[in-house]
Design an enzyme around this catalytic site. Structure first.
Site, PDB file in Angstrom:
ATOM      1  CG  HIS A 185      11.303  25.244  57.077  1.00 53.63           C
ATOM      2  ND1 HIS A 185      10.416  26.166  57.571  1.00 53.63           N
ATOM      3  CD2 HIS A 185      11.105  25.247  55.730  1.00 53.63           C
ATOM      4  CE1 HIS A 185       9.718  26.705  56.591  1.00 53.63           C
ATOM      5  NE2 HIS A 185      10.111  26.160  55.452  1.00 53.63           N
TER       6      HIS A 185
ATOM      7  CG  ASP B 248       8.223  26.449  52.743  1.00 59.13           C
ATOM      8  OD1 ASP B 248       9.463  26.550  52.852  1.00 59.13           O
ATOM      9  OD2 ASP B 248       7.453  26.513  53.712  1.00 59.13           O
TER      10      ASP B 248
ATOM     11  CE1 TYR C 245       7.647  27.899  65.200  1.00 59.87           C
ATOM     12  CE2 TYR C 245      10.008  27.589  65.424  1.00 59.87           C
ATOM     13  CZ  TYR C 245       8.924  28.091  64.734  1.00 59.87           C
ATOM     14  OH  TYR C 245       9.126  28.791  63.581  1.00 59.87           O
TER      15      TYR C 245
ATOM     16  CE  LYS D  51      13.345  23.914  64.005  1.00 57.69           C
ATOM     17  NZ  LYS D  51      12.980  23.757  62.587  1.00 57.69           N
TER      18      LYS D  51
END
Ligand code: TDO
Length: 174
Positions: free
Chosen positions: A61, A166, A131, A71
């Site tokens: 992603h 996905d 995250y 991130k």
């Protein structure tokens, strides 16, 4: 002392100091001045937590401009195999992939700058991933790219649980 290992321009593994005492331990996960000293954006504006069972593969992603995200990834429980792909056209490591084992025991953090695809494979029974991101989530700008692109041939484990999104993700077009 904080340990920092640098990889492709901007990609880094950070091991913050862990303060142990008879009660347990303590560590700082995200602090503006530390981030600034490392050259990272000091405003991490969103925090996310995901739980994954064994064999879950999330990714690959990223989020498109103007909402591209850096991130800072930490594993609070369990272990993941974290994979990133450099998709910055001007980068010396363009289209190269990098992988890192992140575990709750080691408490290593991964900083992923903007311009990388990101995914991970859950290795433990219960895997809690926290995250912080440098831009907020915008559903209209999120992107899913096939994890098994022949461009990078990442040796993912055979057994994997993917989201419908996905599983149908298109291949990356350089
Ligand atoms: C990422 C995200 C998802 N969501 C919602 C959308 C959806 O209904 C649900 C699950 O979303 P996803 O299937 O995209 O979750 P997930 O597959 O865990 O997506 C994450 O994967 C890892 C690898 C990343 O790098 C993250 O940036 C993010 O893309 O949560 C939010 O509300 N805010 C967010 O910031």
């Amino acid at each position: 002392m904080m340990q920092v290992r640098r990889f492709a321009n901007g990609l880094m593994v950070i091991t913050p100091p862990l303060y142990r005492d008879e009660r347990g331990c303590f560590m700082e996960l995200s602090k503006a001045s530390t981030l600034r000293a490392l050259g990272l954006p000091d405003a991490l504006v969103q925090s996310n937590l995901s739980w994954s069972k064994y064999g879950v593969l999330r990714g690959l992603h990223d989020q498109l401009e103007p909402y591209a995200q850096g991130k800072l990834v930490s594993v609070l429980q369990g272990a993941i195999w974290d994979v990133v792909v450099d998709i910055r056209p001007q980068s010396a490591t363009y289209l190269s992939w990098f992988s890192f084992y992140l575990t709750a025991k080691s408490m290593r953090q991964l900083w992923i700058p903007k311009g990388f695809l990101h995914g991970f494979y859950a290795l433990g029974q219960d895997n809690l991933v926290l995250y912080h991101t440098s831009a907020e989530y915008h559903a209209s700008h999120e992107r899913s790219v096939a994890h098994d692109s022949p461009i990078w041939s990442v040796p993912w484990p055979r057994y994997k649980i993917l989201s419908a999104k996905d599983a149908q993700a298109p291949h990356f077009q350089p």
